[in-house]
Design an enzyme around this catalytic site. Sequence first.
Site, PDB file in Angstrom:
ATOM      1  N   HIS A   1       1.004  -1.153   0.072  1.00 28.03           N
ATOM      2  CA  HIS A   1       0.129   0.089   0.006  1.00 28.03           C
ATOM      3  C   HIS A   1       0.924   1.195   0.017  1.00 28.03           C
ATOM      4  CE1 HIS A   1      -2.841   2.936   1.838  1.00 28.03           C
ATOM      5  NE2 HIS A   1      -3.787   2.131   1.392  1.00 28.03           N
TER       6      HIS A   1
ATOM      7  N   ASP B   1       3.166  -4.073   8.188  1.00 32.40           N
ATOM      8  CA  ASP B   1       2.009  -3.567   8.080  1.00 32.40           C
ATOM      9  C   ASP B   1       0.829  -4.454   8.090  1.00 32.40           C
ATOM     10  OD1 ASP B   1      -0.470  -2.413   6.716  1.00 32.40           O
ATOM     11  OD2 ASP B   1       0.373  -1.545   5.021  1.00 32.40           O
TER      12      ASP B   1
ATOM     13  N   GLN C   1      -4.527  -5.060   6.972  1.00 30.40           N
ATOM     14  CA  GLN C   1      -5.495  -6.015   6.696  1.00 30.40           C
ATOM     15  C   GLN C   1      -5.421  -7.452   7.304  1.00 30.40           C
ATOM     16  OE1 GLN C   1      -8.012  -5.289   4.327  1.00 30.40           O
ATOM     17  NE2 GLN C   1      -6.975  -3.222   3.824  1.00 30.40           N
TER      18      GLN C   1
ATOM     19  N   LYS D   1     -10.854  -0.448  10.405  1.00 32.96           N
ATOM     20  CA  LYS D   1     -10.891  -1.617   9.725  1.00 32.96           C
ATOM     21  C   LYS D   1     -11.204  -2.999  10.413  1.00 32.96           C
ATOM     22  CE  LYS D   1      -7.364  -0.357   6.292  1.00 32.96           C
ATOM     23  NZ  LYS D   1      -7.957   0.286   5.246  1.00 32.96           N
TER      24      LYS D   1
ATOM     25  N   CYS E   1      -4.782   2.295  -3.604  1.00 35.88           N
ATOM     26  CA  CYS E   1      -3.557   2.794  -3.139  1.00 35.88           C
ATOM     27  C   CYS E   1      -2.272   1.846  -3.304  1.00 35.88           C
ATOM     28  CB  CYS E   1      -3.641   3.349  -1.579  1.00 35.88           C
ATOM     29  SG  CYS E   1      -4.833   4.645  -0.991  1.00 35.88           S
TER      30      CYS E   1
HETATM   31  N1  PMP Z   1      -1.926  -0.702   4.513  1.00 37.23           N
HETATM   32  C1  PMP Z   1      -2.596  -1.214   3.876  1.00 37.23           C
HETATM   33  C2  PMP Z   1      -2.457  -3.032   3.415  1.00 37.23           C
HETATM   34  C3  PMP Z   1      -4.058  -0.947   4.045  1.00 37.23           C
HETATM   35  O1  PMP Z   1      -5.046  -1.553   3.406  1.00 37.23           O
HETATM   36  C4  PMP Z   1      -4.433   0.304   4.506  1.00 37.23           C
HETATM   37  C5  PMP Z   1      -5.794   0.933   4.161  1.00 37.23           C
HETATM   38  N2  PMP Z   1      -6.513   0.755   3.026  1.00 37.23           N
HETATM   39  C6  PMP Z   1      -3.366   1.133   4.884  1.00 37.23           C
HETATM   40  C7  PMP Z   1      -2.273   0.802   5.032  1.00 37.23           C
HETATM   41  C8  PMP Z   1      -3.613   2.473   5.542  1.00 37.23           C
HETATM   42  O2  PMP Z   1      -4.364   2.705   6.527  1.00 37.23           O
HETATM   43  P1  PMP Z   1      -4.865   4.070   7.215  1.00 37.23           P
HETATM   44  O3  PMP Z   1      -5.656   4.648   5.960  1.00 37.23           O
HETATM   45  O4  PMP Z   1      -5.927   3.382   8.088  1.00 37.23           O
HETATM   46  O5  PMP Z   1      -3.899   4.651   7.822  1.00 37.23           O
END
Ligand code: PMP
Length: 415
Positions: free
Chosen positions: A128, A205, A208, A231, A371
């Site tokens: 991401h 990270d 998910q 999430k 993203c």
């Molecule tokens: N990493 C991953 C794998 C994600 O799916 C997301 C959210 N789509 C993020 C980072 C960023 O998370 P946040 O916007 O809650 O900071």
Amino acid sequence: MPITSPRLDRTALRAQFPALAQEVGGHPLVYLDNAATSQKPQYVLDALTAYYEHDNANVHRGIHELSRRATVAFEGARVKLAKFIGAADSAELVWTRGTTEAINLVASSWGMDTLGEGDEILLSSLEHHSNIVPWQLVARRTGARIRYIEMDEQGRLILDDLPELLTDRTRMVAVSHISNALGTVNPIREITEQAKKVGALVLVDGAQAVPHRRVDVQELGCDFYAFSGHKMCGPTGSGGLWGRRSLLESMPPYQGGGEMIRTVGREESTWAEIPHKFEAGTPNIAGAIALGAAADFLDEVGFDRIAEHERELLSYALERLDDLGGIRVYGPTDLDERSGVISFTMGDAHPHDISTILDSRGIAIRAGHHCAQLVMQHFGISATARASFYLYNSTDDVDRLIEGLASVKEIFGPA
Ligand code: PMP
């Protein structure tokens, strides 16, 4: 107890999420955008309002009853979440706004303090943007170099390349536990074992992963673990960074302000102990408390049941998509290697058109690059449509999705 009996009666469980009980465009809502954010159960919403209605006060400061109550609930939630992710010590859990801030904290504090010319940061091409851009920012300022673990045609990391990619210059390996764009589950334990051989740190990270499976940061062997509350049935603007005590203690503050100091002088200040050293300013008190309630809720349902249910839905959905035909699904074919995220394209139909047609039938999915532009580049596409499941989804939701996609197919013709 948050859950009505029987525990995983789908109707009873679903009924606890008020936002799911609405119609969109005259159709009952089917919410399949859980990888972006989950809906919130009443239990979590109640925890949020209970704080504001009864205990609203700042933490760690006031010597009065409300402040005492708020502090006990806030720090109690930290203990809860630390246990939830398998941390040995709740002081190792720093509250952040979510995964993005947690990664920025490490990149900025540890990275700016440690990295120098020629040092290497190893990322993967399925990250991401939140786990790419903070490292690019710090690389630009320190002269460090970014390298990537590539993926194969199924979106799995090519770990055979690791021995060559990991060098004595590798300082940090930062990878996602589960990909939001493909659903790939990465073998973190294997990656940490190899990274340790060259003395590199590992940041995971977990945005998910924490909502969907039991995470144990100690078992994974990583050094940092980032996650988001929104999430996992918790509020937006909540989340955390877990880090090893020795590392967090050695790192400089990320932001300056109230809460994070021990003493302040005209020229110099000294810092509070961890985790407070990294929590400048009034924190998201209500968010942290409600995230604690979300952890209780998920524990009560049970991760074994959540994982089993999501796997059944995934398997059912993949079969039905296959029957429908004309759909390309991205990501690993082996269900053991993927989570409940289905990223797909349909011939000439643009993912945004697919999403718009589904929306007109009350079905919420995601369309775009998620993203994860490096993932899109890998597959030579600009976007996919993405349906992602959570504990409250049902096979009826999948059936509605398939009906919706059948109508997309009618409009655009066979692929
Ligand atoms: N990493 C991953 C794998 C994600 O799916 C997301 C959210 N789509 C993020 C980072 C960023 O998370 P946040 O916007 O809650 O900071």
